[in-house]
Write a protein that holds these residues in place. Sequence first.
Motif, PDB file in Angstrom:
ATOM      1  N   ASN A 113      29.000  52.718  29.022  1.00 32.79           N
ATOM      2  CA  ASN A 113      27.599  52.324  28.659  1.00 32.79           C
ATOM      3  C   ASN A 113      27.065  51.089  29.139  1.00 32.79           C
ATOM      4  OD1 ASN A 113      27.764  54.974  26.901  1.00 32.79           O
ATOM      5  ND2 ASN A 113      28.780  53.581  25.201  1.00 32.79           N
ATOM      6  N   LEU A 114      27.833  50.406  29.812  1.00 33.85           N
ATOM      7  CA  LEU A 114      27.451  49.024  30.109  1.00 33.85           C
ATOM      8  C   LEU A 114      26.804  49.094  31.373  1.00 33.85           C
ATOM      9  CD1 LEU A 114      30.758  47.160  29.142  1.00 33.85           C
ATOM     10  CD2 LEU A 114      28.682  47.475  27.810  1.00 33.85           C
ATOM     11  N   LYS A 115      25.738  49.535  31.646  1.00 36.38           N
ATOM     12  CA  LYS A 115      24.751  49.905  32.748  1.00 36.38           C
ATOM     13  C   LYS A 115      24.325  48.352  33.604  1.00 36.38           C
ATOM     14  CE  LYS A 115      25.048  54.224  31.859  1.00 36.38           C
ATOM     15  NZ  LYS A 115      26.135  55.117  32.179  1.00 36.38           N
ATOM     16  N   SER A 116      24.492  47.351  33.116  1.00 38.21           N
ATOM     17  CA  SER A 116      24.231  46.150  33.531  1.00 38.21           C
ATOM     18  C   SER A 116      25.316  45.394  34.169  1.00 38.21           C
ATOM     19  CB  SER A 116      23.325  45.450  32.529  1.00 38.21           C
ATOM     20  OG  SER A 116      22.239  45.921  32.099  1.00 38.21           O
ATOM     21  N   LEU A 117      26.519  45.798  33.845  1.00 34.09           N
ATOM     22  CA  LEU A 117      27.907  44.972  34.150  1.00 34.09           C
ATOM     23  C   LEU A 117      27.916  44.870  35.560  1.00 34.09           C
ATOM     24  CD1 LEU A 117      30.123  43.985  32.310  1.00 34.09           C
ATOM     25  CD2 LEU A 117      31.447  46.045  32.971  1.00 34.09           C
ATOM     26  N   ILE A 118      28.226  43.720  36.043  1.00 31.61           N
ATOM     27  CA  ILE A 118      28.334  43.331  37.533  1.00 31.61           C
ATOM     28  C   ILE A 118      29.602  43.135  37.654  1.00 31.61           C
ATOM     29  CG2 ILE A 118      27.732  41.537  39.119  1.00 31.61           C
ATOM     30  CD1 ILE A 118      24.960  41.453  37.797  1.00 31.61           C
ATOM     31  N   LEU A 119      30.332  42.523  36.963  1.00 35.96           N
ATOM     32  CA  LEU A 119      31.832  42.046  37.037  1.00 35.96           C
ATOM     33  C   LEU A 119      32.496  42.555  35.949  1.00 35.96           C
ATOM     34  CD1 LEU A 119      34.384  40.565  38.312  1.00 35.96           C
ATOM     35  CD2 LEU A 119      33.425  38.494  36.922  1.00 35.96           C
ATOM     36  N   LEU A 120      33.849  43.305  36.166  1.00 38.69           N
ATOM     37  CA  LEU A 120      34.527  43.842  35.215  1.00 38.69           C
ATOM     38  C   LEU A 120      36.179  43.581  35.646  1.00 38.69           C
ATOM     39  CD1 LEU A 120      35.311  45.377  32.718  1.00 38.69           C
ATOM     40  CD2 LEU A 120      35.518  47.563  33.839  1.00 38.69           C
ATOM     41  N   ASP A 121      36.775  42.620  34.980  1.00 35.55           N
ATOM     42  CA  ASP A 121      38.331  42.141  35.444  1.00 35.55           C
ATOM     43  C   ASP A 121      39.256  42.397  34.163  1.00 35.55           C
ATOM     44  OD1 ASP A 121      40.393  40.958  36.421  1.00 35.55           O
ATOM     45  OD2 ASP A 121      39.401  39.072  36.987  1.00 35.55           O
ATOM     46  N   ARG A 133      29.399  45.272  40.592  1.00 36.07           N
ATOM     47  CA  ARG A 133      29.852  44.548  42.164  1.00 36.07           C
ATOM     48  C   ARG A 133      31.124  44.414  42.338  1.00 36.07           C
ATOM     49  NH1 ARG A 133      24.837  45.219  41.295  1.00 36.07           N
ATOM     50  NH2 ARG A 133      23.104  44.053  42.171  1.00 36.07           N
ATOM     51  N   ALA A 134      32.078  44.181  41.136  1.00 36.79           N
ATOM     52  CA  ALA A 134      33.487  43.612  41.269  1.00 36.79           C
ATOM     53  C   ALA A 134      34.055  44.400  40.215  1.00 36.79           C
ATOM     54  CB  ALA A 134      33.702  42.198  41.316  1.00 36.79           C
ATOM     55  N   LEU A 135      35.540  45.173  40.815  1.00 35.92           N
ATOM     56  CA  LEU A 135      36.185  45.993  39.717  1.00 35.92           C
ATOM     57  C   LEU A 135      37.660  45.480  39.947  1.00 35.92           C
ATOM     58  CD1 LEU A 135      36.875  47.858  37.295  1.00 35.92           C
ATOM     59  CD2 LEU A 135      36.699  49.526  39.105  1.00 35.92           C
ATOM     60  N   LEU A 136      38.180  44.790  39.235  1.00 33.27           N
ATOM     61  CA  LEU A 136      39.521  44.295  39.364  1.00 33.27           C
ATOM     62  C   LEU A 136      40.539  44.968  38.455  1.00 33.27           C
ATOM     63  CD1 LEU A 136      37.558  41.616  39.814  1.00 33.27           C
ATOM     64  CD2 LEU A 136      39.537  40.827  40.952  1.00 33.27           C
ATOM     65  N   LEU A 137      41.657  45.862  38.517  1.00 36.25           N
ATOM     66  CA  LEU A 137      42.398  46.335  37.587  1.00 36.25           C
ATOM     67  C   LEU A 137      43.863  46.021  38.006  1.00 36.25           C
ATOM     68  CD1 LEU A 137      40.611  49.847  37.305  1.00 36.25           C
ATOM     69  CD2 LEU A 137      40.462  48.025  35.947  1.00 36.25           C
ATOM     70  N   ASN A 138      44.223  45.279  39.051  1.00 37.31           N
ATOM     71  CA  ASN A 138      45.187  44.921  39.621  1.00 37.31           C
ATOM     72  C   ASN A 138      46.208  44.426  38.805  1.00 37.31           C
ATOM     73  OD1 ASN A 138      43.458  42.772  40.241  1.00 37.31           O
ATOM     74  ND2 ASN A 138      45.064  41.676  40.575  1.00 37.31           N
ATOM     75  N   GLY A 139      47.586  44.688  38.827  1.00 34.42           N
ATOM     76  CA  GLY A 139      48.466  44.264  37.845  1.00 34.42           C
ATOM     77  C   GLY A 139      48.806  45.160  36.772  1.00 34.42           C
ATOM     78  N   ASN A 140      48.174  46.081  36.291  1.00 31.85           N
ATOM     79  CA  ASN A 140      48.216  47.035  35.117  1.00 31.85           C
ATOM     80  C   ASN A 140      49.074  48.035  35.922  1.00 31.85           C
ATOM     81  OD1 ASN A 140      46.765  45.960  32.850  1.00 31.85           O
ATOM     82  ND2 ASN A 140      45.232  45.814  34.778  1.00 31.85           N
ATOM     83  N   TYR A 141      50.464  48.292  35.618  1.00 27.44           N
ATOM     84  CA  TYR A 141      51.351  49.042  36.171  1.00 27.44           C
ATOM     85  C   TYR A 141      51.001  50.598  35.448  1.00 27.44           C
ATOM     86  CZ  TYR A 141      55.263  51.165  38.395  1.00 27.44           C
ATOM     87  OH  TYR A 141      55.846  51.833  39.255  1.00 27.44           O
ATOM     88  N   MET A 142      50.253  51.266  36.052  1.00 24.65           N
ATOM     89  CA  MET A 142      49.864  52.693  35.397  1.00 24.65           C
ATOM     90  C   MET A 142      50.846  53.757  36.306  1.00 24.65           C
ATOM     91  SD  MET A 142      45.620  52.582  35.023  1.00 24.65           S
ATOM     92  CE  MET A 142      45.121  51.197  34.058  1.00 24.65           C
ATOM     93  N   SER A 143      52.090  53.821  35.735  1.00 31.02           N
ATOM     94  CA  SER A 143      52.949  54.746  36.546  1.00 31.02           C
ATOM     95  C   SER A 143      52.487  56.128  36.598  1.00 31.02           C
ATOM     96  CB  SER A 143      54.343  54.513  35.982  1.00 31.02           C
ATOM     97  OG  SER A 143      55.294  55.488  36.465  1.00 31.02           O
TER      98      SER A 143
END
Length: 497
Positions: A273-281, A302-312
């Motif tokens: 729902n967050l249509k204005s979101l620019i950065l999600l870390d 503009r930036a999506l960072l999900l690294n370091g979440n081990y989703m086996s």
Amino acid sequence: MTTTHPSLLSILALVVLTAIMPCQAEFMVVLPDSSGLVDRPQNGFSNLARTDPAEQRAVYETMAATGNAWATAIPDVCRGRWHGIECMPDRNDVYHVVSLSFGALSDDTAFPTCDPAHATLSPALLHLPYLRSLFFYRCFSGDHPQQIPAFLGGLSPSLRSLILRENGHVGPIPTELGNLTSLGVLDLHGNKLSSSIPQSLQRLTRLQLLDLSYNQLTGPIPDLTNPTLNVLDLSHNFLHGQIPATFGQCDSLIKMDLSRNRLIGSIPDSLSNLKSLILLDLSHNSLSGPLPSSLGKLISLRALLLNGNYMSSATIPEDGFAGLKELFTLVLSNMGLQGPIPESIGELPSLRVLHLDGNKFNGSIPQSFQRLEKLSELRLNDNRLSGPIPFSKEMLWRIGRKLRVYNNPGLCYDASNGRSEGIDSMSGISYCETETKRVVVGAASASISGHQTKHLSSRTDRGPPSRPSSYAPTHGSGILRLLVPITGFLLSVLPLL
């Protein structure tokens, strides 16, 4: 027009930039509410205008408590104001203090500094009924760390901005801060605060910025539904539990940073729902898969960072990011992701930084990656990829050392895209050969086909290779070229012996 100190305006501009790019710090200032005060420059008033006497005494006490007793030598603190105090008059030519700022923010911002050995927050602040902004930066970080005093919850009901940044504060966040219901900014970044985030902060429904990052906070994140919240930064703490689904109701969010906590569970679909979101870390937590395809609905991201979440064993949905046409940073490193890399990632026209390293991706590098014309950094190392690297020599030169493809034993480089000598990122990567060789065994024949690694000549036809005039080894693959004809010769003559 409301008057605001030039340095504070530059701070406000900074928060816009930091909401776009990942970073570790930002400031935000809410302009004063001039209700009941005359909104015009301070130096345009009658010589009869004077500071309210009670507020004058409160300022003297506040300044002395921070180690700035020199202020008592100034007969009128608003008329003889310094860099760090702002006042506004009422219609009776009485000055009222609306902002106090302390700390060496920068070389050109000479707010009064604090005595690190003796500075304290004075209860005299409660006697400033028109106070809109209170700013302390690196003021109480001496040998005797202090808690944030609960009396701050009794500050002026008009207070819009409370910033206590990198002051070494310890202990819990006072529940009483939830009484400051007019707050637009609450910034407690970079202290040593512990315990949990008080539920009372849910009452701060006018917040535009909440920054509790770089502390030692524990416990779950309270449900927040603030419709005005633009920046939420809770990163670098010890928060646990799930990401509240109610965050999806904060539909003005521009930046959400929950990185480096201990959050678990899945990413809520409500974030779409967050249509204005620019950065999600959300990086460096313990979030579980699968990756929700709803992330592709964050059209402003503009930036999506999900690294370091081990989703086996999780995979990237084929069209999971297809809607992110504005995305220029995608970081999915070290997540245990598997399966092929979707071709749809190559359809993100704005992508500049792409990290897919440290996973279990197999198959080939998508051909669509050739269309990522703005790409300047690509990490594919430490996966299980195979087949030709599809990039042209021009693209390899453009990315340079920021291309990482090592530790993918099956990768090779197609020389038809141009020779790769001198390109550091291709070090250790051999040339591809996809040709069929025939080995004669007596009267029968057998085909040996598949990928072999050797340096190719400039010949581009795909017919049977002519017999080479030399078997000189090239990067180790020449040994294999020697063994094939020798083995064929031995197998053909052995029956005759």
